[in-house]
Design an enzyme around this catalytic site. Structure first.
Site, PDB file in Angstrom:
ATOM      1  N   ARG A   1       4.316   1.412 -11.893  1.00  0.00           N
ATOM      2  CA  ARG A   1       3.679   0.974 -10.636  1.00  0.00           C
ATOM      3  C   ARG A   1       2.703  -0.169 -10.919  1.00  0.00           C
ATOM      4  NH1 ARG A   1       3.486   6.703  -9.802  1.00  0.00           N
ATOM      5  NH2 ARG A   1       1.262   6.782 -10.314  1.00  0.00           N
TER       6      ARG A   1
ATOM      7  N   TYR B   1       5.909   6.419   4.877  1.00  0.00           N
ATOM      8  CA  TYR B   1       5.203   5.579   3.911  1.00  0.00           C
ATOM      9  C   TYR B   1       4.513   6.360   2.830  1.00  0.00           C
ATOM     10  CZ  TYR B   1       5.720   0.762   4.332  1.00  0.00           C
ATOM     11  OH  TYR B   1       6.275  -0.477   4.211  1.00  0.00           O
TER      12      TYR B   1
ATOM     13  N   ASP C   1       0.823  -1.217   0.000  1.00  0.00           N
ATOM     14  CA  ASP C   1       0.000   0.000   0.000  1.00  0.00           C
ATOM     15  C   ASP C   1       0.853   1.262   0.000  1.00  0.00           C
ATOM     16  OD1 ASP C   1       0.738  -1.004   2.639  1.00  0.00           O
ATOM     17  OD2 ASP C   1      -0.330   0.727   3.437  1.00  0.00           O
TER      18      ASP C   1
ATOM     19  N   LYS D   1      -6.508  -0.047   6.427  1.00  0.00           N
ATOM     20  CA  LYS D   1      -5.312   0.162   7.246  1.00  0.00           C
ATOM     21  C   LYS D   1      -5.112   1.647   7.501  1.00  0.00           C
ATOM     22  CE  LYS D   1      -0.718   1.056   6.449  1.00  0.00           C
ATOM     23  NZ  LYS D   1       0.618   0.885   5.894  1.00  0.00           N
TER      24      LYS D   1
ATOM     25  N   GLU E   1      -2.847   0.259  13.555  1.00  0.00           N
ATOM     26  CA  GLU E   1      -1.378   0.240  13.449  1.00  0.00           C
ATOM     27  C   GLU E   1      -0.727   1.477  14.059  1.00  0.00           C
ATOM     28  OE1 GLU E   1       0.122  -0.063   9.425  1.00  0.00           O
ATOM     29  OE2 GLU E   1       2.206  -0.133  10.072  1.00  0.00           O
TER      30      GLU E   1
ATOM     31  N   LYS F   1      -1.780  -4.281  13.955  1.00  0.00           N
ATOM     32  CA  LYS F   1      -0.499  -4.340  13.234  1.00  0.00           C
ATOM     33  C   LYS F   1       0.551  -3.656  14.099  1.00  0.00           C
ATOM     34  CE  LYS F   1       1.521  -3.415   8.717  1.00  0.00           C
ATOM     35  NZ  LYS F   1       1.350  -3.603   7.286  1.00  0.00           N
TER      36      LYS F   1
ATOM     37  N   SER G   1       7.072  -5.148   9.496  1.00  0.00           N
ATOM     38  CA  SER G   1       8.485  -5.538   9.572  1.00  0.00           C
ATOM     39  C   SER G   1       9.378  -4.363   9.974  1.00  0.00           C
ATOM     40  CB  SER G   1       8.962  -6.172   8.265  1.00  0.00           C
ATOM     41  OG  SER G   1       8.844  -5.290   7.175  1.00  0.00           O
ATOM     42  N   GLY G   2       8.997  -3.146   9.663  1.00  0.00           N
ATOM     43  CA  GLY G   2       9.627  -1.954  10.233  1.00  0.00           C
ATOM     44  C   GLY G   2      11.088  -1.705   9.898  1.00  0.00           C
ATOM     45  N   GLY G   3      11.619  -2.359   8.881  1.00  0.00           N
ATOM     46  CA  GLY G   3      13.018  -2.136   8.526  1.00  0.00           C
ATOM     47  C   GLY G   3      13.930  -3.293   8.930  1.00  0.00           C
TER      48      GLY G   3
ATOM     49  N   SER H   1       2.214  -8.884   8.367  1.00  0.00           N
ATOM     50  CA  SER H   1       1.645  -7.971   7.374  1.00  0.00           C
ATOM     51  C   SER H   1       2.829  -7.132   6.901  1.00  0.00           C
ATOM     52  CB  SER H   1       0.567  -7.088   8.015  1.00  0.00           C
ATOM     53  OG  SER H   1       0.148  -6.110   7.092  1.00  0.00           O
TER      54      SER H   1
ATOM     55  N   GLU I   1       2.555   2.395  14.772  1.00  0.00           N
ATOM     56  CA  GLU I   1       3.924   1.880  14.616  1.00  0.00           C
ATOM     57  C   GLU I   1       4.859   2.615  15.577  1.00  0.00           C
ATOM     58  OE1 GLU I   1       5.580   1.650  10.660  1.00  0.00           O
ATOM     59  OE2 GLU I   1       7.612   1.330  11.421  1.00  0.00           O
TER      60      GLU I   1
HETATM   61  P1  13P Z   1       6.840  -2.658   6.727  1.00  0.00           P
HETATM   62  O1  13P Z   1       6.672  -4.154   6.847  1.00  0.00           O
HETATM   63  O2  13P Z   1       7.695  -2.259   5.575  1.00  0.00           O
HETATM   64  O3  13P Z   1       7.234  -2.021   8.007  1.00  0.00           O
HETATM   65  O4  13P Z   1       5.370  -2.109   6.371  1.00  0.00           O
HETATM   66  C1  13P Z   1       4.571  -1.494   7.273  1.00  0.00           C
HETATM   67  C2  13P Z   1       3.283  -1.079   6.695  1.00  0.00           C
HETATM   68  O5  13P Z   1       2.526  -0.432   7.388  1.00  0.00           O
HETATM   69  C3  13P Z   1       2.885  -1.448   5.339  1.00  0.00           C
HETATM   70  O6  13P Z   1       1.472  -1.518   5.237  1.00  0.00           O
END
Ligand code: 13P
Length: 392
Positions: free
Chosen positions: A89, A392, A67, A179, A219, A261, A303-305, A330, A221
């Site tokens: 894209r 993002y 996304d 999301k 989410e 998430k 996954s956050g990096g 996710s 984060e």
């Molecule tokens: P990542 O797994 O790259 O951190 O993605 C987070 C996200 O919010 C994508 O929808």
């Protein structure tokens, strides 16, 4: 403090049955409050929301997050020398979404608005490609982060204005979950204001999504940025999730029809020592068990990096013993990195790139079942993808 009691019967799809006191912290006194009665949300979508959430949180499957906004997708494309055009894209998303066999490991795909309304070059809608593989289409609905005045250089997430009508349109187009990603920064505080704003925004979004038939992915984060130890992340995560659930409840969000998430509880990316998957799993599950009710069907980590392999190993460690919820993935970066490197924008590499996606999806599927071993992983899968202040 505003205190009131409320009875709302059959008034709309978001009717309440019963009485509720609101705007009142547990334990505080309110002259007018009647005894708390649990609120039943009887919206017309309730059964469907529960079904959608369960289907996404099904054994051995997780979410493919693609996304990225056009600007972020542009960064992915430029990493392999491609221009950020709609055609490129579309080609990239087509590669991902038409991967044969993807539905075995992937239960949902989060799309950017452009992709939700796009088709393959042969004219097949992307949402139909997904449905054929029993993958639920999802949509990113937030409008991104902007500076939060009065905070310590922190941000807040926009997108509530017009969200109800946008969500209704997305539902018509085939989306069944949504999301909203907001962030909390540990090095910047986090300030009480930023945490409250993040939690309130998520809760308002979640209520609006459910009213329009979309399962909200919640989410907040907690960014990896910082030098702090894992204990500090645990402390902040507990505080953030406490507020998120407080406001979710205040907004009468039905917990059986949401997905979370979270970030994994890890040391800051610049901390002097790395933590093992077992340590990360222990801290993350401790935090979740303290904060997340078992009525929530699924926890789908970002996954956050982290590197592809780290993200998979950590997920695997979290599934070594039974959890009250489905614990899965996710991922965006940790599912796409090898794919992009294999593809390089060349049509002749599409098949190999799809195989790379399937390999990562399968590895994470095994991790969801607690059966992953890192045997045979290549060097690319071990490379971290952390970038400071990532957007993002
Ligand atoms: P990542 O797994 O790259 O951190 O993605 C987070 C996200 O919010 C994508 O929808």
């Amino acid at each position: 403090m505003a205190c009131s009691s409320l009875v709302k019967l059959n008034a709309s799809s978001s009717q309440w049955i019963g009485q509720q006191s609101f705007n009142q912290r547990p334990g505080s006194s309110c002259r007018f409050a009647s005894p708390r009665v649990s609120v039943v949300r009887a919206g017309s979508y309730s059964d469907e929301l529960v079904k959608t959430a369960k289907s996404i949180a099904s054994p051995g499957r997780g979410i493919l997050a693609i996304d990225e906004s056009n600007a972020t997708c542009g960064k992915r494309l430029s990493s392999i020398g491609l221009d950020n055009t709609e055609v490129n894209r579309q080609a990239y998303r087509q590669l991902l979404l038409t991967t044969p066999g993807l539905g075995e490991y992937i239960s949902g795909a989060i799309l950017f608005e452009e992709t939700l309304y796009q088709s393959t070059t042969d004219g097949k809608k992307f949402v139909d490609c997904l449905r054929e593989q029993n993958i639920v289409p999802g949509i990113k609905v937030d409008k991104g982060l902007v500076p939060l005045p009065g905070s310590n250089n922190e941000s807040w997430c926009q997108g509530l204005d017009g969200l109800a009508s946008r969500s209704a349109e997305y539902y018509k187009q085939g989306a069944r979950f949504a999301k909203w990603r907001t962030v909390v920064s540990i090095p910047c505080g986090p300030s009480a204001l930023a945490v409250k704003e993040a939690a309130w925004g998520l809760a308002r979004y979640a209520g609006i999504s459910q009213d329009n038939g979309l399962v909200p992915i919640v989410e907040p984060e907690i960014l990896l940025d910082g030098e702090h130890p894992i204990e500090r992340t645990l402390e902040v995560a507990e505080r953030v999730w406490a507020e998120v659930f407080y406001y979710l409840a205040e907004n009468n969000v039905m917990f059986e029809g949401i997905l979370l998430k979270p970030s994994m509880v890890t040391p800051g990316a610049e901390h002097k020592e790395k933590a093992s998957p077992e340590t990360i799993a222990k801290h993350t599950l401790t935090m979740l068990k303290r904060r997340v009710p078992p009525s929530v069907p699924g926890i789908m980590f970002l996954s956050g990096g982290q590197s592809e392999m780290e993200a998979t190993l950590n997920l695997n460690a979290m599934n070594q013993s039974p959890n009250p919820w489905h614990v899965s993935f996710s991922y965006a970066r940790a599912l796409q990195n090898s794919v992009l490197k294999t593809w390089q924008g060349h049509p002749e590499n599409v098949e190999a790139a799809q195989k790379a996606l399937l390999a990562r999806a399968k590895a994470n599927s095994l991790a969801q079942l607690g059966k992953y071993t890192a045997e045979g992983e290549n060097e690319d899968a071990k490379k971290g993808m952390f970038s400071k202040g990532y957007t993002y």
